[in-house]
Design a protein around this motif. Structure first.
Motif, short mmCIF file in Angstrom:
data_model
loop_
_atom_site.label_atom_id
_atom_site.label_comp_id
_atom_site.label_asym_id
_atom_site.label_seq_id
_atom_site.Cartn_x
_atom_site.Cartn_y
_atom_site.Cartn_z
N ALA A 48 0.83 -1.20 0.00
CA ALA A 48 0.00 0.00 0.00
C ALA A 48 0.86 1.25 0.00
CB ALA A 48 -0.90 0.01 1.23
N ASN A 49 0.41 2.27 -0.70
CA ASN A 49 1.10 3.55 -0.69
C ASN A 49 0.89 4.23 0.66
OD1 ASN A 49 2.01 3.47 -3.38
ND2 ASN A 49 -0.05 4.00 -4.09
N LYS A 50 1.96 4.78 1.22
CA LYS A 50 1.88 5.48 2.51
C LYS A 50 2.26 6.94 2.33
CE LYS A 50 1.07 1.85 5.27
NZ LYS A 50 0.01 1.76 6.25
N MET A 51 1.71 7.79 3.14
CA MET A 51 2.02 9.21 3.11
C MET A 51 2.77 9.55 4.39
SD MET A 51 -0.50 12.48 2.62
CE MET A 51 -1.46 12.06 4.07
N ASN A 52 4.12 9.66 4.25
CA ASN A 52 4.95 10.00 5.41
C ASN A 52 4.74 9.04 6.58
OD1 ASN A 52 5.95 12.26 4.00
ND2 ASN A 52 4.20 13.50 4.66
N GLY A 53 4.52 7.77 6.25
CA GLY A 53 4.37 6.78 7.31
C GLY A 53 3.06 6.86 8.05
N SER A 54 2.13 7.72 7.63
CA SER A 54 0.86 7.86 8.34
C SER A 54 -0.21 7.01 7.65
CB SER A 54 0.45 9.33 8.39
OG SER A 54 0.36 9.85 7.07
N GLU A 55 -1.41 7.56 7.49
CA GLU A 55 -2.50 6.81 6.89
C GLU A 55 -2.22 6.51 5.42
OE1 GLU A 55 -5.32 5.56 8.32
OE2 GLU A 55 -4.30 6.11 10.18
N PRO A 56 -2.69 5.37 4.93
CA PRO A 56 -2.49 5.04 3.52
C PRO A 56 -3.15 6.07 2.61
CG PRO A 56 -3.29 3.13 4.75
CD PRO A 56 -3.41 4.32 5.66
N ILE A 57 -2.54 6.32 1.48
CA ILE A 57 -3.12 7.22 0.49
C ILE A 57 -4.27 6.49 -0.21
CG2 ILE A 57 -2.69 8.45 -1.67
CD1 ILE A 57 0.19 8.84 -0.78
N THR A 58 -5.40 7.14 -0.28
CA THR A 58 -6.55 6.53 -0.94
C THR A 58 -6.38 6.61 -2.45
OG1 THR A 58 -7.77 8.60 -0.83
CG2 THR A 58 -8.09 7.03 0.97
N ALA A 59 -7.26 5.88 -3.17
CA ALA A 59 -7.14 5.80 -4.62
C ALA A 59 -8.50 5.91 -5.29
CB ALA A 59 -6.47 4.48 -5.02
N ALA A 60 -8.48 6.38 -6.53
CA ALA A 60 -9.64 6.36 -7.42
C ALA A 60 -9.33 5.38 -8.54
CB ALA A 60 -9.91 7.75 -7.99
N TRP A 61 -10.29 4.53 -8.87
CA TRP A 61 -10.08 3.48 -9.88
C TRP A 61 -11.11 3.66 -11.00
CZ3 TRP A 61 -8.41 -2.12 -8.42
CH2 TRP A 61 -8.31 -2.92 -9.57
N LEU A 62 -10.60 3.75 -12.23
CA LEU A 62 -11.45 3.76 -13.41
C LEU A 62 -11.28 2.43 -14.13
CD1 LEU A 62 -11.62 6.80 -12.77
CD2 LEU A 62 -11.45 7.24 -15.24
N ALA A 63 -12.31 1.59 -14.07
CA ALA A 63 -12.27 0.31 -14.77
C ALA A 63 -12.54 0.54 -16.25
CB ALA A 63 -13.28 -0.65 -14.16
N GLU A 64 -12.44 -0.54 -17.02
CA GLU A 64 -12.59 -0.42 -18.47
C GLU A 64 -13.88 0.29 -18.86
OE1 GLU A 64 -13.05 -3.17 -22.49
OE2 GLU A 64 -12.53 -4.11 -20.58
N GLY A 65 -13.75 1.32 -19.70
CA GLY A 65 -14.90 2.07 -20.17
C GLY A 65 -15.12 1.86 -21.66
N GLN A 66 -16.02 2.65 -22.23
CA GLN A 66 -16.30 2.52 -23.65
C GLN A 66 -15.35 3.36 -24.49
OE1 GLN A 66 -18.19 0.37 -24.84
NE2 GLN A 66 -19.77 -0.18 -23.38
N SER A 67 -15.30 4.66 -24.21
CA SER A 67 -14.47 5.51 -25.06
C SER A 67 -13.94 6.75 -24.37
CB SER A 67 -15.27 5.93 -26.30
OG SER A 67 -16.46 6.57 -25.92
N SER A 68 -14.14 6.86 -23.07
CA SER A 68 -13.77 8.10 -22.38
C SER A 68 -12.75 7.89 -21.27
CB SER A 68 -15.03 8.74 -21.77
OG SER A 68 -15.71 7.81 -20.95
N GLN A 69 -12.26 6.68 -21.11
CA GLN A 69 -11.40 6.38 -19.97
C GLN A 69 -10.12 7.21 -19.98
OE1 GLN A 69 -10.48 2.21 -19.72
NE2 GLN A 69 -9.72 2.32 -17.62
N ARG A 70 -9.51 7.37 -21.14
CA ARG A 70 -8.26 8.14 -21.23
C ARG A 70 -8.48 9.60 -20.85
NH1 ARG A 70 -4.94 11.06 -24.95
NH2 ARG A 70 -2.75 10.35 -24.90
#
Length: 375
Positions: free
Chosen positions: A2-24
């Motif tokens: 997991a990504n950590k921020m200065n050893g504190s709480e993990p950095i959260t994430a946004a996930w874009l799964a496969e889309g039709q034509s706008s993912q990029r």
């Protein structure tokens, strides 16, 4: 790990799964949002194919379903799993806070409780499998709209040549079109000639030559449908509809549990997209989003009838291919939605976003990227 921020709480994430034509385009918007944000977050993208032109805008990428890692993919080798199971497992490991499901929404929606239990804000375009199925079935969609007094394009379903011919006999004194009950990108849509008007007989060869016109003579469409081996082997439910002659709108919407949080309207004239906020269109869209309890970033298509009334054509339970155009309007809907769902901003208010929209005209262009292949 997991990504950590200065050893504190993990950095959260946004996930874009496969889309039709706008993912990029959406990933590029998220990178701009990340650069402006005081609170760091990770951007994850996934696709069933190796798509480096998409993955270049992600911090972490996965294949759906996962297989041997490429240079930028995380080197893990889980046992084979269904798509949603793999995504859920990796989302937990990478502290994903928001997941936009893209093109496989129903698979994820069926397991919403598991994502919620993991603290993941699931964005499928709706909040139930039933709603997503109704949205995808254009005939069921029309019936749901009518039940909620939402102006919608009328349609009559046919599954056989006999049913089609009976409908044509009943409704042939008006302009008509056909399209599949389910489908995207105008696949299977054709305008039929008006048999009652001798000045409106379509030359089908002309329209085979100029395919963008999407026109065909009624007689030749019926003949093609009746003699199609594809249809005989795999029946395709179709709709016969009055052809609406007015302006067609595409509306990109950020919404939450049936409430519109932000929206941008656009219509096309030739090669030019006109972007802004049309109140008359939005009166219909706002009611539609509420009726289907839409949730996430969705797109709506409407068209005006001969009297100028806006009629709903469909909802796409995912972002449109033109979601990136909204950035030219003064607001970026990808950033507005994800900024809120990631906890970077307060809940958006539609009235606020309207004030920041500056109507404009844009032209889309085709570009290219170099694709490096693995040896």
């Amino acid at each position: 790990m997991a990504n950590k921020m200065n050893g504190s709480e993990p950095i959260t994430a946004a996930w874009l799964a496969e889309g039709q034509s706008s993912q990029r385009d959406m990933l590029e918007s998220l990178q701009a949002l990340k650069a402006q944000s005081i609170t760091p977050f990770t951007i994850i993208a996934s696709h069933r194919h190796d798509r480096p032109e998409i993955f270049e805008f992600a911090d972490t990428v996965f294949r759906e379903p996962y297989k041997a890692a490429t240079s930028k993919e995380i080197s893990i080798n889980p046992a084979p799993a269904e798509r949603w199971q793999f995504v859920l497992e990796q989302a937990k490991k990478n502290h994903v806070k928001v997941l936009l499901t893209g093109r496989n929404s129903r698979d994820y929606e069926a397991h919403r409780d598991l994502f919620t239990q993991a603290g993941i804000r699931l964005l499928t375009g709706a909040t139930s499998v039933t709603a997503l199925e109704t949205i995808d079935d254009k005939f069921a969609f029309m019936q749901h709209c009518l039940a909620h007094n939402i102006p919608v394009a009328t349609a009559w379903r046919f599954d056989t040549t006999a049913e089609l011919e009976a409908l044509l006999a009943k409704h042939s004194q008006q302009r008509l079109c056909v399209k599949p009950v389910t489908g995207i990108f105008a696949q299977g849509f054709w305008r039929l000639d008006a048999g009652f008007d001798s000045d409106c007989q379509y030359d089908s060869f002309e329209h085979l030559y100029f395919t963008d016109s999407k026109k065909i003579s009624t007689e030749q469409f019926v003949n093609a449908y009746a003699n199609s081996q594809m249809v005989h082997k795999r029946p395709i439910p179709m709709l016969l509809m009055p052809y609406l002659s007015g302006r067609e709108y595409s509306i990109d919407v950020v919404c939450e549990y049936g409430e519109v949080l932000a929206a941008v309207t656009r219509y096309k004239e030739g090669k030019i997209q006109h972007i802004g906020y049309d109140k008359a269109v939005m009166e219909v869209v706002t009611a539609l989003i509420k009726a289907f309890n839409c949730d996430g970033i969705v797109s709506v298509q409407t068209k005006q009838n001969d009297e100028g009334q806006h009629c709903v054509l469909e909802i796409n339970s995912r972002p449109s291919g033109g979601i990136g155009y909204t950035a030219h309007s003064g607001i970026d809907l990808t950033q507005i939605g994800f900024g809120y769902w990631l906890g970077l901003t307060d809940k958006p208010k539609l009235s606020d976003s309207i004030e920041h929209i500056t109507p404009c005209q844009i032209r889309s262009i085709v570009t290219s990227v170099k694709v490096e292949t693995d040896v």
